[in-house]
Structure formats: structure tokens, C-alpha cells
Design a protein around this motif. Structure first.
Motif, mmCIF file in Angstrom:
data_model
loop_
_atom_site.group_PDB
_atom_site.id
_atom_site.type_symbol
_atom_site.label_atom_id
_atom_site.label_comp_id
_atom_site.label_asym_id
_atom_site.label_seq_id
_atom_site.Cartn_x
_atom_site.Cartn_y
_atom_site.Cartn_z
ATOM 1 N N LEU A 123 48.775 23.974 -3.739
ATOM 2 C CA LEU A 123 48.567 22.949 -4.969
ATOM 3 C C LEU A 123 49.580 23.016 -5.244
ATOM 4 C CD1 LEU A 123 45.223 23.950 -5.811
ATOM 5 C CD2 LEU A 123 45.673 21.834 -4.344
ATOM 6 N N GLU A 124 50.185 22.242 -6.121
ATOM 7 C CA GLU A 124 51.459 21.947 -6.465
ATOM 8 C C GLU A 124 50.715 21.611 -8.352
ATOM 9 O OE1 GLU A 124 54.331 23.449 -5.826
ATOM 10 O OE2 GLU A 124 53.775 23.057 -3.994
ATOM 11 N N SER A 125 51.902 21.975 -9.435
ATOM 12 C CA SER A 125 51.067 22.012 -10.811
ATOM 13 C C SER A 125 50.633 20.581 -11.260
ATOM 14 C CB SER A 125 52.640 22.576 -11.721
ATOM 15 O OG SER A 125 52.708 23.594 -11.851
ATOM 16 N N GLY A 126 49.878 20.317 -12.009
ATOM 17 C CA GLY A 126 49.631 19.141 -12.179
ATOM 18 C C GLY A 126 48.011 19.465 -13.183
ATOM 19 N N PHE A 127 48.000 18.036 -13.023
ATOM 20 C CA PHE A 127 46.381 17.661 -13.613
ATOM 21 C C PHE A 127 45.482 17.449 -12.862
ATOM 22 C CE2 PHE A 127 49.328 16.260 -17.381
ATOM 23 C CZ PHE A 127 48.660 17.496 -18.685
ATOM 24 N N ILE A 128 43.901 18.664 -13.336
ATOM 25 C CA ILE A 128 43.241 18.052 -12.146
ATOM 26 C C ILE A 128 41.962 18.179 -13.060
ATOM 27 C CG2 ILE A 128 43.476 20.117 -11.307
ATOM 28 C CD1 ILE A 128 42.057 22.214 -12.575
ATOM 29 N N ALA A 129 40.561 17.556 -12.310
ATOM 30 C CA ALA A 129 39.741 16.809 -12.861
ATOM 31 C C ALA A 129 39.221 17.733 -14.751
ATOM 32 C CB ALA A 129 38.090 17.483 -12.474
ATOM 33 N N ASP A 130 39.574 18.283 -14.803
ATOM 34 C CA ASP A 130 39.277 19.099 -16.582
ATOM 35 C C ASP A 130 40.135 19.934 -16.706
ATOM 36 O OD1 ASP A 130 37.992 20.260 -14.869
ATOM 37 O OD2 ASP A 130 36.197 20.480 -16.367
ATOM 38 N N GLY A 131 41.357 20.079 -16.426
ATOM 39 C CA GLY A 131 42.054 21.256 -16.099
ATOM 40 C C GLY A 131 43.335 20.469 -16.425
ATOM 41 N N TYR A 132 44.355 21.750 -16.241
ATOM 42 C CA TYR A 132 45.415 21.465 -16.628
ATOM 43 C C TYR A 132 46.293 22.551 -15.106
ATOM 44 C CZ TYR A 132 50.984 21.176 -15.621
ATOM 45 O OH TYR A 132 52.254 21.511 -15.547
ATOM 46 N N LEU A 133 46.938 22.691 -13.994
ATOM 47 C CA LEU A 133 47.364 24.003 -13.392
ATOM 48 C C LEU A 133 48.716 24.262 -12.798
ATOM 49 C CD1 LEU A 133 46.723 25.865 -10.882
ATOM 50 C CD2 LEU A 133 46.502 23.898 -9.034
ATOM 51 N N ASP A 134 48.760 24.839 -13.425
ATOM 52 C CA ASP A 134 50.052 25.507 -13.189
ATOM 53 C C ASP A 134 50.889 26.287 -12.028
ATOM 54 O OD1 ASP A 134 52.837 25.538 -14.916
ATOM 55 O OD2 ASP A 134 52.844 27.497 -14.437
ATOM 56 N N LYS A 135 51.615 26.114 -11.191
ATOM 57 C CA LYS A 135 51.956 27.021 -10.106
ATOM 58 C C LYS A 135 53.847 27.770 -10.921
ATOM 59 C CE LYS A 135 53.214 27.350 -5.191
ATOM 60 N NZ LYS A 135 53.217 25.867 -4.507
ATOM 61 N N GLN A 136 53.151 28.870 -10.087
ATOM 62 C CA GLN A 136 54.937 29.591 -10.601
ATOM 63 C C GLN A 136 55.011 30.496 -9.460
ATOM 64 O OE1 GLN A 136 57.264 28.590 -13.261
ATOM 65 N NE2 GLN A 136 55.718 27.506 -13.991
ATOM 66 N N SER A 137 55.842 30.743 -9.119
ATOM 67 C CA SER A 137 56.603 31.754 -7.741
ATOM 68 C C SER A 137 56.611 32.760 -8.765
ATOM 69 C CB SER A 137 58.293 30.563 -6.915
ATOM 70 O OG SER A 137 57.334 29.841 -6.674
ATOM 71 N N ILE A 138 57.096 33.752 -7.927
ATOM 72 C CA ILE A 138 57.012 35.085 -8.597
ATOM 73 C C ILE A 138 59.234 35.692 -7.570
ATOM 74 C CG2 ILE A 138 56.142 37.128 -8.635
ATOM 75 C CD1 ILE A 138 53.662 36.537 -8.629
#
Length: 202
Positions: A123-138
Motif C-alpha cells: 500500500l502507498e500513502s493515501g486516504f482510506i475508508a475512514d482514515g489516512y495511511l502514511d507509509k515511510q521507508s526506514i
């Protein structure tokens, strides 16, 4: 019969003054309604953009703090790092995955419906059903050694929307009342000379 024909038939038998009043109120309230909707939509998009930027910064900080724990395979340190997110009540959960895509550390907020999958989802960063998902590489020494996912709730934005709609609605009603008073006064500028002309013709 289209909408215009229906409206024409309804107002055909009313007086000129009422027709003028109806035209003025329709035009002014329609413009006010469109302006109100535009302001609400702009505020909603602005709030979402602000949330994206905040989560991007937060995710970047979590990724930096997690790099040592992931490099030394220290799960407890990684979970302690994620637990610092408990200070932010809107965070629903956070997941750290290693470079093989396997779950390394988790944090679950008050909403237990959100949990981390055992294997990393693509998955990539973006808005989902009722939230926001943020992805960051370590990143460690310029090499990606894992990823951190943080999901945050849109509750604050939704509450802001409800309050903003309430405020705009009050403004709309007040402006509509003022428009009505002005329309009653202004329509006389047109209707009175016409009435006098009609009286003179009779």
C-alpha cells in the motif's frame, strides 16, 4: 414539460411585486448557496492537505527513530518508539515491517478494529475508508531496511466539517433574512413606476 415551464406556470398568476421579489431572492440565495458550498469544500480539502503534511512529518520521524531498532533486531525498542504515538489520540495504529515484509513491531490505539497484518501489504500513502495511511521507508546508510505504516483517524476533520457547516448555515440564514428585507425595499424601485404607468394607462 421542463423545469422552467413548471416554474413559469406556478408564478404566472402572482403579482409583479411578488415576481420581482421571487427573482431577487432566488438569484441572491442561489449565489450565496454556491459560495457557501465552495467555502466548505475548500476548507475540507485544506484540512486534508494539512493532515497529509503532518502525517508525512510524523512518519518520517518514526522511520528515523526506528532505524536502529530494526538494524539491531530490537523489537522492544521498536515498540517503545511506536508507543510514543499514544500522545496523538487520532492515531489508530502503526506497524513496522522489516526488509522481508514481515511484521516487526506494532502499536494499536483505542480503536481495536485496526491491526497490523503479519505480512506487509503493498500500500502507498493515501486516504482510506475512514482514515489516512502514511507509509515511510526506514533508511539506514542510504539503504532501505524496512517500512513504517501509520494510520490516523479523520475524526478531527469530520468534527471540523460539522462545526463549519453549522457556522456557514447560520450565516446563510442570516444573509437570507437580510436579502429578503433588501429585496422588499429594492423591488419597489421597479414595481412602483410600473404600477403608476399602468394606472395612468387605465
Amino acid at each position: 414539460m421542463n423545469l422552467i415551464d413548471i416554474i413559469t406556470s406556478l408564478v404566472k398568476n402572482i403579482s409583479l411585486r411578488k415576481k420581482l421579489l421571487l427573482v431577487i431572492l432566488t438569484a441572491s440565495n442561489t449565489a450565496l448557496l454556491l459560495a457557501s458550498m465552495a467555502v466548505i469544500l475548500y476548507d475540507r480539502q485544506s484540512a486534508k492537505y494539512t493532515l497529509q503534511q503532518e502525517m508525512k512529518v510524523l512518519g518520517s520521524v518514526m522511520a528515523q527513530r526506528s532505524s536502529a531498532a530494526l538494524a539491531f533486531n530490537d523489537r522492544q525498542l521498536a515498540e517503545d518508539t511506536l508507543y510514543s504515538l499514544s500522545n496523538k489520540s487520532t492515531v489508530l495504529n502503526a506497524c513496522i515491517y522489516d526488509n522481508n515484509g514481515e511484521l516487526f513491531a506494532t502499536y494499536t490505539g483505542k480503536n481495536l478494529n485496526y491491526f497490523c497484518a503479519q505480512n506487509m501489504l503493498q500500500l502507498e500513502s493515501g486516504f482510506i475508508a475512514d482514515g489516512y495511511l502514511d507509509k515511510q521507508s526506514i533508511i539506514l546508510d542510504g539503504v532501505s531496511i524496512g517500512s513504517v505504516y501509520i494510520t490516523t483517524s479523520l475524526a478531527d476533520i469530520n468534527q471540523r466539517l460539522v462545526k463549519f457547516v453549522g457556522i456557514v448555515s447560520l450565516i446563510f440564514v442570516a444573509a437570507g433574512a437580510i436579502s429578503f428585507v433588501l429585496a422588499v425595499k429594492l423591488q419597489k424601485i421597479i414595481s412602483v413606476p410600473i404600477d403608476e404607468l399602468a394606472e395612468a394607462s387605465r
